[in-house]
Design an enzyme around this catalytic site. Structure first.
Site, PDB file in Angstrom:
ATOM      1  N   SER A  50      30.796  11.817 -25.717  1.00  8.13           N
ATOM      2  CA  SER A  50      29.535  12.305 -26.267  1.00  8.13           C
ATOM      3  C   SER A  50      29.745  12.624 -27.755  1.00  8.13           C
ATOM      4  O   SER A  50      30.142  11.752 -28.532  1.00  8.13           O
ATOM      5  CB  SER A  50      29.056  13.521 -25.472  1.00  8.13           C
ATOM      6  OG  SER A  50      27.740  13.867 -25.795  1.00  8.13           O
ATOM      7  N   ASP A 213      22.996   6.869 -18.347  1.00 10.78           N
ATOM      8  CA  ASP A 213      23.176   7.955 -19.317  1.00 10.78           C
ATOM      9  C   ASP A 213      21.890   8.115 -20.120  1.00 10.78           C
ATOM     10  O   ASP A 213      21.521   7.234 -20.909  1.00 10.78           O
ATOM     11  CB  ASP A 213      24.342   7.622 -20.249  1.00 10.78           C
ATOM     12  CG  ASP A 213      24.750   8.797 -21.140  1.00 10.78           C
ATOM     13  OD1 ASP A 213      23.910   9.676 -21.387  1.00 10.78           O
ATOM     14  OD2 ASP A 213      25.913   8.813 -21.580  1.00 10.78           O
ATOM     15  N   HIS A 246      25.621  10.951 -17.792  1.00 14.61           N
ATOM     16  CA  HIS A 246      26.306  11.279 -19.041  1.00 14.61           C
ATOM     17  C   HIS A 246      27.548  12.146 -18.839  1.00 14.61           C
ATOM     18  O   HIS A 246      28.544  11.976 -19.539  1.00 14.61           O
ATOM     19  CB  HIS A 246      25.333  12.014 -19.966  1.00 14.61           C
ATOM     20  CG  HIS A 246      25.928  12.453 -21.262  1.00 14.61           C
ATOM     21  ND1 HIS A 246      26.289  11.562 -22.254  1.00 14.61           N
ATOM     22  CD2 HIS A 246      26.268  13.688 -21.732  1.00 14.61           C
ATOM     23  CE1 HIS A 246      26.796  12.218 -23.284  1.00 14.61           C
ATOM     24  NE2 HIS A 246      26.803  13.512 -22.989  1.00 14.61           N
TER      25      HIS A 246
END
Length: 270
Positions: A50, A213, A246
């Protein structure tokens, strides 16, 4: 991450001081200072997910000779389209309508000028996150973090949400730092990470990205993968993980990351 976790000061204790020097270039310097402090000649592997994928790429492009491999999860390149999709133009509404409307409703319900603030939701959150009123700061942080957590996993774990929302030392830095970096485009020049990708064409890169995601879009991982191939990167692998969102705790992503790291370990020994 400066201002978070065990860093002093934590944003929940001293917001103003926690933001001093809190930029991507400074964090990149911190990583290299840590390497030198630990007397590590070169990182075998730098891992980031991320925002961590952004930071890992920024580090690699700044110190390309100080690492051998990158393992990235949930790629985020800090393009304007990525920021707007997630926090400004309702890009997440299609798959997560309730989460997006709740994110907007907090600002609408606390706004004295909704017509203006609805055009700048990140700025509106920032105004509340930096309020002198502690209760306003915590409410804004809870709304912001609650939104992101609600779209991060394929299956939402209420205990995780409760842990974040009930711990100010985690909640406040999470929200403050994310909005701080989003408003400043990650302290990166527009397109910087892809523009400078040739500097790491010698680095081995493995990318794992959840096909579902909704925080970091799969297209970002694809853009990175294609850019690396175009500059002649000899080892770049991308796996889109079906049934995964995610979060790094998604079972499919955990499996993919372990397989990718095992494969990199073999490559690095060769």
């Amino acid at each position: 991450q400066r201002g978070s976790g065990k860093s002093i000061p934590n944003a929940s204790d001293d917001l103003e001081k926690s933001l001093v020097g809190n930029t991507t270039p400074k964090l990149v310097e911190d990583i290299d200072k840590l390497r030198r402090h630990l007397k590590i000649e070169k990182w075998g592997l730098v891992l980031g997910g991320s925002w961590g994928s952004t930071l890992a790429l920024a580090y690699a492009e700044t110190y390309p000779n100080d690492l051998d491999a990158l393992l990235l999860r949930g790629v985020f390149l800090f393009g304007p389209d990525e920021i707007d999709y997630l926090f400004s133009n309702g890009g997440t509404f299609g798959q997560n309508p309730q989460a997006w409307e709740t994110y907007c409703r907090y600002i609408q319900d606390t706004s004295k000028d909704w017509e203006r603030e609805q055009k700048n939701l990140l700025g509106a959150y920032w105004d509340r996150l930096t309020s002198k009123d502690c209760s306003v700061r915590e409410a804004a942080a809870a709304a912001f973090v609650g939104y992101e957590l609600s779209i991060s996993k394929t299956y939402i774990d209420p205990s995780i949400v409760e842990k974040y929302l009930g711990t100010p030392s985690i909640l406040i830095p999470f929200a403050v730092m994310e909005v701080h970096y989003m408003l400043n485009h990650g302290f990166l020049r527009r397109g910087q990470l892809l523009d400078c990708i040739a500097t790491i064409k010698h680095v081995k890169v493995a990318i794992c990205h959840g096909r579902g995601d909704y925080v970091c879009q799969p297209q970002s991982a694809w853009r990175l993968h294609q850019a690396l191939k175009k500059v002649g990167c000899e080892y770049v692998e991308l796996e889109f993980v079906s049934g995964a969102g995610h979060s790094d705790s998604e079972p499919g992503l955990v499996d993919a990351m372990v397989r990718a790291s095992d494969k990199l370990a073999i490559e690095l020994k060769a």
